[in-house]
Scaffold this motif. Structure first.
Motif, PDB file in Angstrom:
ATOM      1  N   MET A 123      25.853 -54.847  31.256  1.00 23.54           N
ATOM      2  CA  MET A 123      25.965 -56.159  30.639  1.00 23.54           C
ATOM      3  C   MET A 123      24.988 -56.314  29.490  1.00 23.54           C
ATOM      4  N   VAL A 124      23.799 -55.729  29.620  1.00 25.66           N
ATOM      5  CA  VAL A 124      22.825 -55.756  28.524  1.00 25.66           C
ATOM      6  C   VAL A 124      23.382 -55.016  27.314  1.00 25.66           C
ATOM      7  N   ALA A 125      24.005 -53.860  27.555  1.00 29.34           N
ATOM      8  CA  ALA A 125      24.552 -53.069  26.443  1.00 29.34           C
ATOM      9  C   ALA A 125      25.682 -53.810  25.742  1.00 29.34           C
ATOM     10  N   VAL A 126      26.564 -54.443  26.518  1.00 29.43           N
ATOM     11  CA  VAL A 126      27.678 -55.171  25.911  1.00 29.43           C
ATOM     12  C   VAL A 126      27.170 -56.406  25.177  1.00 29.43           C
ATOM     13  N   GLY A 127      26.183 -57.098  25.743  1.00 27.24           N
ATOM     14  CA  GLY A 127      25.588 -58.241  25.054  1.00 27.24           C
ATOM     15  C   GLY A 127      24.923 -57.828  23.753  1.00 27.24           C
ATOM     16  N   ALA A 128      24.238 -56.671  23.761  1.00 32.26           N
ATOM     17  CA  ALA A 128      23.624 -56.163  22.536  1.00 32.26           C
ATOM     18  C   ALA A 128      24.692 -55.823  21.505  1.00 32.26           C
ATOM     19  N   SER A 129      25.818 -55.310  21.976  1.00 31.90           N
ATOM     20  CA  SER A 129      26.918 -55.024  21.065  1.00 31.90           C
ATOM     21  C   SER A 129      27.402 -56.294  20.386  1.00 31.90           C
ATOM     22  N   PHE A 130      27.538 -57.370  21.153  1.00 33.16           N
ATOM     23  CA  PHE A 130      27.985 -58.631  20.551  1.00 33.16           C
ATOM     24  C   PHE A 130      26.977 -59.143  19.534  1.00 33.16           C
ATOM     25  N   GLY A 131      25.694 -59.144  19.891  1.00 37.55           N
ATOM     26  CA  GLY A 131      24.684 -59.642  18.968  1.00 37.55           C
ATOM     27  C   GLY A 131      24.666 -58.873  17.662  1.00 37.55           C
ATOM     28  N   ALA A 132      24.760 -57.553  17.745  1.00 40.98           N
ATOM     29  CA  ALA A 132      24.744 -56.728  16.538  1.00 40.98           C
ATOM     30  C   ALA A 132      25.987 -56.949  15.692  1.00 40.98           C
ATOM     31  N   ILE A 133      27.151 -57.030  16.347  1.00 37.80           N
ATOM     32  CA  ILE A 133      28.399 -57.231  15.607  1.00 37.80           C
ATOM     33  C   ILE A 133      28.426 -58.619  14.961  1.00 37.80           C
ATOM     34  N   ALA A 134      27.901 -59.630  15.646  1.00 36.15           N
ATOM     35  CA  ALA A 134      27.881 -60.984  15.088  1.00 36.15           C
ATOM     36  C   ALA A 134      27.025 -61.036  13.830  1.00 36.15           C
ATOM     37  N   VAL A 135      25.849 -60.400  13.866  1.00 32.29           N
ATOM     38  CA  VAL A 135      24.981 -60.382  12.692  1.00 32.29           C
ATOM     39  C   VAL A 135      25.635 -59.599  11.558  1.00 32.29           C
ATOM     40  N   ALA A 136      26.257 -58.472  11.883  1.00 35.09           N
ATOM     41  CA  ALA A 136      26.917 -57.674  10.850  1.00 35.09           C
ATOM     42  C   ALA A 136      28.084 -58.418  10.224  1.00 35.09           C
ATOM     43  N   ALA A 137      28.724 -59.339  10.989  1.00 31.62           N
ATOM     44  CA  ALA A 137      29.848 -60.112  10.460  1.00 31.62           C
ATOM     45  C   ALA A 137      29.392 -61.297   9.627  1.00 31.62           C
ATOM     46  N   GLY A 138      28.073 -61.509   9.511  1.00 30.77           N
ATOM     47  CA  GLY A 138      27.559 -62.601   8.692  1.00 30.77           C
ATOM     48  C   GLY A 138      27.169 -63.831   9.470  1.00 30.77           C
ATOM     49  N   LEU A 139      27.242 -63.781  10.798  1.00 31.33           N
ATOM     50  CA  LEU A 139      26.866 -64.934  11.612  1.00 31.33           C
ATOM     51  C   LEU A 139      25.341 -64.974  11.736  1.00 31.33           C
ATOM     52  N   PRO A 140      24.706 -66.134  11.579  1.00 30.64           N
ATOM     53  CA  PRO A 140      23.248 -66.205  11.764  1.00 30.64           C
ATOM     54  C   PRO A 140      22.844 -65.800  13.177  1.00 30.64           C
ATOM     55  N   GLY A 141      21.668 -65.224  13.298  1.00 27.76           N
ATOM     56  CA  GLY A 141      21.211 -64.777  14.606  1.00 27.76           C
ATOM     57  C   GLY A 141      21.136 -65.899  15.614  1.00 27.76           C
ATOM     58  N   TRP A 142      20.669 -67.080  15.175  1.00 26.63           N
ATOM     59  CA  TRP A 142      20.562 -68.194  16.106  1.00 26.63           C
ATOM     60  C   TRP A 142      21.934 -68.637  16.599  1.00 26.63           C
ATOM     61  N   ALA A 143      22.943 -68.526  15.729  1.00 26.68           N
ATOM     62  CA  ALA A 143      24.298 -68.924  16.130  1.00 26.68           C
ATOM     63  C   ALA A 143      24.859 -67.971  17.186  1.00 26.68           C
ATOM     64  N   ALA A 144      24.558 -66.676  17.036  1.00 25.76           N
ATOM     65  CA  ALA A 144      25.017 -65.709  18.034  1.00 25.76           C
ATOM     66  C   ALA A 144      24.368 -65.972  19.389  1.00 25.76           C
ATOM     67  N   VAL A 145      23.058 -66.259  19.365  1.00 23.79           N
ATOM     68  CA  VAL A 145      22.356 -66.561  20.623  1.00 23.79           C
ATOM     69  C   VAL A 145      22.879 -67.857  21.235  1.00 23.79           C
ATOM     70  N   ALA A 146      23.125 -68.874  20.389  1.00 25.87           N
ATOM     71  CA  ALA A 146      23.646 -70.142  20.889  1.00 25.87           C
ATOM     72  C   ALA A 146      25.042 -69.970  21.487  1.00 25.87           C
ATOM     73  N   MET A 147      25.842 -69.112  20.873  1.00 21.22           N
ATOM     74  CA  MET A 147      27.180 -68.874  21.394  1.00 21.22           C
ATOM     75  C   MET A 147      27.118 -68.232  22.777  1.00 21.22           C
ATOM     76  N   SER A 148      26.222 -67.257  22.948  1.00 23.49           N
ATOM     77  CA  SER A 148      26.102 -66.598  24.255  1.00 23.49           C
ATOM     78  C   SER A 148      25.560 -67.541  25.310  1.00 23.49           C
TER      79      SER A 148
END
Length: 245
Positions: free
Chosen positions: A1-26
């Motif tokens: 689950m940590v690995a998949v969550g890290a995958s989401f965070g990295a992909i969200a940032v690469a797609a242009g989403l702010p880091g705080w928005a990715a954390v808030a979404m999770s």
């Protein structure tokens, strides 16, 4: 689950989403696969498709909630928090236990553990993705597809599931060149239509060891003649023997 969550965070940032928005979404959504799909659709400029995709993908929580209504709790605060922690994994762990306190402990332990590890992974992904600039450099982009494939493989043992997956994959591939990003994945749901097709009924086989045989055309007269010759063979002969005994 940590690995998949890290995958989401990295992909969200690469797609242009702010880091705080990715954390808030999770933290606020905790929707797993729907988060990946939403990020991809938002990056492609289809926010309304992201909403529709999230509703369709998370519709499975309706039967989950019906199955675990008593397990989550009876008071509204417990039900609200418990429904937020509801995932496929937590549901599977809970339903594997007998009803009662054991199922309740399994659900809350699994749900809480997955929520914490998912969000820890998201933060790590945001930090690593922001540092490298490319999640593929660390292989984080492959974590989620690999996890989904691992979850999917056991279900492919079922013949009908294989048919649905194959038809859905073909539809998605054919729709990719002509539909906007994200919609081909949604169109793959049309693969469920194969479940409505009439099934071929297997022919009834005779039970092993059965003494009853089905007559063939032209055999009825021969059997009648054989039955009239006293203690013959077959069912009629055995019945006469049992009567004599």
């Amino acid at each position: 689950m940590v690995a998949v969550g890290a995958s989401f965070g990295a992909i969200a940032v690469a797609a242009g989403l702010p880091g705080w928005a990715a954390v808030a979404m999770s933290t606020l959504l905790f929707a797993g696969g729907a988060q990946f799909m939403a990020v991809g659709l938002i990056a492609a400029g289809s926010p309304f498709a992201a909403i529709l995709a999230g509703l369709l993908l998370n519709a499975r929580h309706l039967p989950f909630g019906l199955a675990l209504g008593d397990t989550v709790g009876t008071r509204w605060p417990a039900r609200l928090v418990g429904s937020h922690l509801m995932t496929d994994e937590a549901t599977a762990f809970a339903l594997a236990q007998a009803t009662g306190a054991g199922r309740r402990r399994a659900y809350w332990l699994a749900g809480t553990t997955f929520f914490v590890t998912w969000n820890v992974g998201t933060v790590l992904g945001v930090l690593l993705g922001g540092a490298t600039g490319d999640p593929a450099a660390l292989g984080l982009d492959a974590a989620f597809p690999a996890g989904l494939l691992a979850l999917l493989m056991p279900t492919l043992r079922d013949r009908e599931t294989r048919r649905v997956v194959l038809v859905g994959a073909v539809i998605a591939l054919l729709a990719t060149p002509v539909l906007p990003a994200g919609l081909p994945v949604l169109s793959a749901l049309a693969g469920l239509a194969v479940l409505a097709l009439p099934r071929r009924q297997p022919e009834r086989a005779e039970r092993p060891g059965s003494d009853v045989t089905h007559p063939r055309p032209g055999d009825q007269g021969e059997r009648s003649a054989a039955g009239g010759r006293g203690a013959g063979t077959g069912v009629i002969g055995r019945v006469e023997k049992e009567r004599t005994c």
